[in-house]
Enzyme design. Sequence first.
Site, mmCIF file in Angstrom:
data_model
loop_
_atom_site.group_PDB
_atom_site.id
_atom_site.type_symbol
_atom_site.label_atom_id
_atom_site.label_comp_id
_atom_site.label_asym_id
_atom_site.label_seq_id
_atom_site.Cartn_x
_atom_site.Cartn_y
_atom_site.Cartn_z
ATOM 1 N N GLU A 30 0.927 -1.191 0.043
ATOM 2 C CA GLU A 30 -0.268 -0.005 -0.089
ATOM 3 C C GLU A 30 0.917 1.141 0.072
ATOM 4 O O GLU A 30 2.175 1.240 0.359
ATOM 5 C CB GLU A 30 -1.003 0.025 1.269
ATOM 6 C CG GLU A 30 -2.104 1.189 1.526
ATOM 7 C CD GLU A 30 -2.788 1.373 0.430
ATOM 8 O OE1 GLU A 30 -2.437 1.569 -0.789
ATOM 9 O OE2 GLU A 30 -4.043 1.769 1.015
ATOM 10 N N ASP A 31 0.159 2.387 -0.603
ATOM 11 C CA ASP A 31 1.178 3.771 -0.644
ATOM 12 C C ASP A 31 1.647 4.145 0.761
ATOM 13 O O ASP A 31 2.379 4.435 1.046
ATOM 14 C CB ASP A 31 0.352 4.685 -1.236
ATOM 15 C CG ASP A 31 -1.183 4.886 -1.084
ATOM 16 O OD1 ASP A 31 -1.674 4.233 -0.099
ATOM 17 O OD2 ASP A 31 -1.704 5.822 -1.835
ATOM 18 N N ASP A 43 -2.330 5.477 7.222
ATOM 19 C CA ASP A 43 -2.663 6.812 7.753
ATOM 20 C C ASP A 43 -3.545 6.503 8.850
ATOM 21 O O ASP A 43 -2.932 6.312 10.019
ATOM 22 C CB ASP A 43 -3.425 7.651 6.861
ATOM 23 C CG ASP A 43 -3.724 9.317 6.958
ATOM 24 O OD1 ASP A 43 -2.955 9.524 7.830
ATOM 25 O OD2 ASP A 43 -4.772 9.681 6.468
ATOM 26 N N ARG A 93 0.307 11.471 -9.432
ATOM 27 C CA ARG A 93 0.781 10.159 -9.253
ATOM 28 C C ARG A 93 1.858 9.978 -9.684
ATOM 29 O O ARG A 93 2.717 8.925 -9.394
ATOM 30 C CB ARG A 93 -0.363 9.202 -9.573
ATOM 31 C CG ARG A 93 -1.525 9.141 -8.879
ATOM 32 C CD ARG A 93 -2.312 7.904 -9.085
ATOM 33 N NE ARG A 93 -3.810 7.917 -8.691
ATOM 34 C CZ ARG A 93 -4.277 7.564 -7.784
ATOM 35 N NH1 ARG A 93 -3.572 7.348 -6.630
ATOM 36 N NH2 ARG A 93 -5.600 7.756 -7.616
ATOM 37 N N PHE A 106 -0.113 16.382 4.137
ATOM 38 C CA PHE A 106 -0.575 15.648 2.809
ATOM 39 C C PHE A 106 0.495 15.566 1.688
ATOM 40 O O PHE A 106 0.924 16.644 1.217
ATOM 41 C CB PHE A 106 -1.836 16.258 2.541
ATOM 42 C CG PHE A 106 -2.726 15.424 1.487
ATOM 43 C CD1 PHE A 106 -3.657 14.754 1.928
ATOM 44 C CD2 PHE A 106 -2.453 15.787 0.147
ATOM 45 C CE1 PHE A 106 -4.260 13.933 0.907
ATOM 46 C CE2 PHE A 106 -3.012 14.918 -0.961
ATOM 47 C CZ PHE A 106 -4.025 14.126 -0.473
HETATM 48 P P1 5GP Z 1 -6.138 5.227 5.892
HETATM 49 O O1 5GP Z 1 -6.487 6.360 6.388
HETATM 50 O O2 5GP Z 1 -7.405 4.283 5.783
HETATM 51 O O3 5GP Z 1 -5.151 4.593 6.648
HETATM 52 O O4 5GP Z 1 -5.791 5.557 4.439
HETATM 53 C C1 5GP Z 1 -6.569 5.459 3.105
HETATM 54 C C2 5GP Z 1 -5.978 6.362 2.188
HETATM 55 O O5 5GP Z 1 -5.682 7.397 2.112
HETATM 56 C C3 5GP Z 1 -4.473 5.891 1.680
HETATM 57 O O6 5GP Z 1 -4.456 4.394 0.985
HETATM 58 C C4 5GP Z 1 -4.336 6.817 0.805
HETATM 59 O O7 5GP Z 1 -4.951 6.409 -0.424
HETATM 60 C C5 5GP Z 1 -5.120 7.943 1.483
HETATM 61 N N1 5GP Z 1 -4.031 8.875 1.935
HETATM 62 C C6 5GP Z 1 -3.924 9.091 3.346
HETATM 63 N N2 5GP Z 1 -3.010 9.991 3.616
HETATM 64 C C7 5GP Z 1 -2.639 10.494 2.208
HETATM 65 C C8 5GP Z 1 -1.644 11.514 1.772
HETATM 66 O O8 5GP Z 1 -1.120 12.283 2.729
HETATM 67 N N3 5GP Z 1 -1.936 11.891 0.617
HETATM 68 C C9 5GP Z 1 -2.431 11.070 -0.514
HETATM 69 N N4 5GP Z 1 -2.356 11.412 -1.575
HETATM 70 N N5 5GP Z 1 -3.437 10.266 0.163
HETATM 71 C C10 5GP Z 1 -3.456 9.775 1.431
HETATM 72 MG MG MG Z 2 -4.694 4.195 -0.964
#
Ligand code: 5GP
Ligand code: MG
Length: 187
Positions: free
Chosen positions: A105-106, A109, A172, A159
């Site tokens: 995963e990228d 968060d 991207r 972000f």
């Molecule tokens: P989660 O909050 O469920 O851990 O993250 C869900 C998704 O939010 C991540 O897979 C990513 O796609 C997006 N995300 C969270 N933080 C960032 C950020 O700083 N930049 C971007 N572009 N996407 C984010």
């Molecule tokens: Mg994602």
Amino acid sequence: MNLDYENVVDKILCSEEDIKSRIKIVARKIEEYYKDSERKLLLLGILKGSVVFMADLMKELHLPIEVDFMRLSSYGKGAVSTGNIVIKAGLERKDLSEYNILIVEDILDTGNTLYWLVDYLKQEHMCENIKICTLLDKPDRREKPISVDFGCFTIPDEFVIGYGLDYNELYRDLPYVGVLKREIYEK
Ligand code: 5GP
Ligand code: MG
């Protein structure tokens, strides 16, 4: 077209060179962890954010691997994931019990998305050994008890875009990870 679109980056957090060298280190850790396992290894990329990281990581791994992808989306208000996850593209095979699963995963968060996914894979695909590999980890924002097993960079609560991560589906393709200027998303 606006060809000057990189001027939305406030500062670069992870340069191309940083990312390359961290991926090599993380790949060695992954190899060490799985090399003696009897199970096959499936790298499960989460679209779309993981696509650049997945491509670079898999080339660096000297292990027999299979690759698959899922596309998930989280609904709810605002840009923060809520834990209400919808599968936009799922796995064709039901029984994955013969695999070790490495989710690629990228970014981790809040943790809402992957916390949900780990449970789903256990319940619906009979997965037992599930590990998480991410390019980025933002531990300050965590809402669920979940952590990264193989991570490249821990970053502050900002972000970020690039290297697979988007802002409104753009950026991207940037080869580095940068902080998006505040005035872009606060305007
Ligand atoms: P989660 O909050 O469920 O851990 O993250 C869900 C998704 O939010 C991540 O897979 C990513 O796609 C997006 N995300 C969270 N933080 C960032 C950020 O700083 N930049 C971007 N572009 N996407 C984010
Ligand atoms: Mg994602």
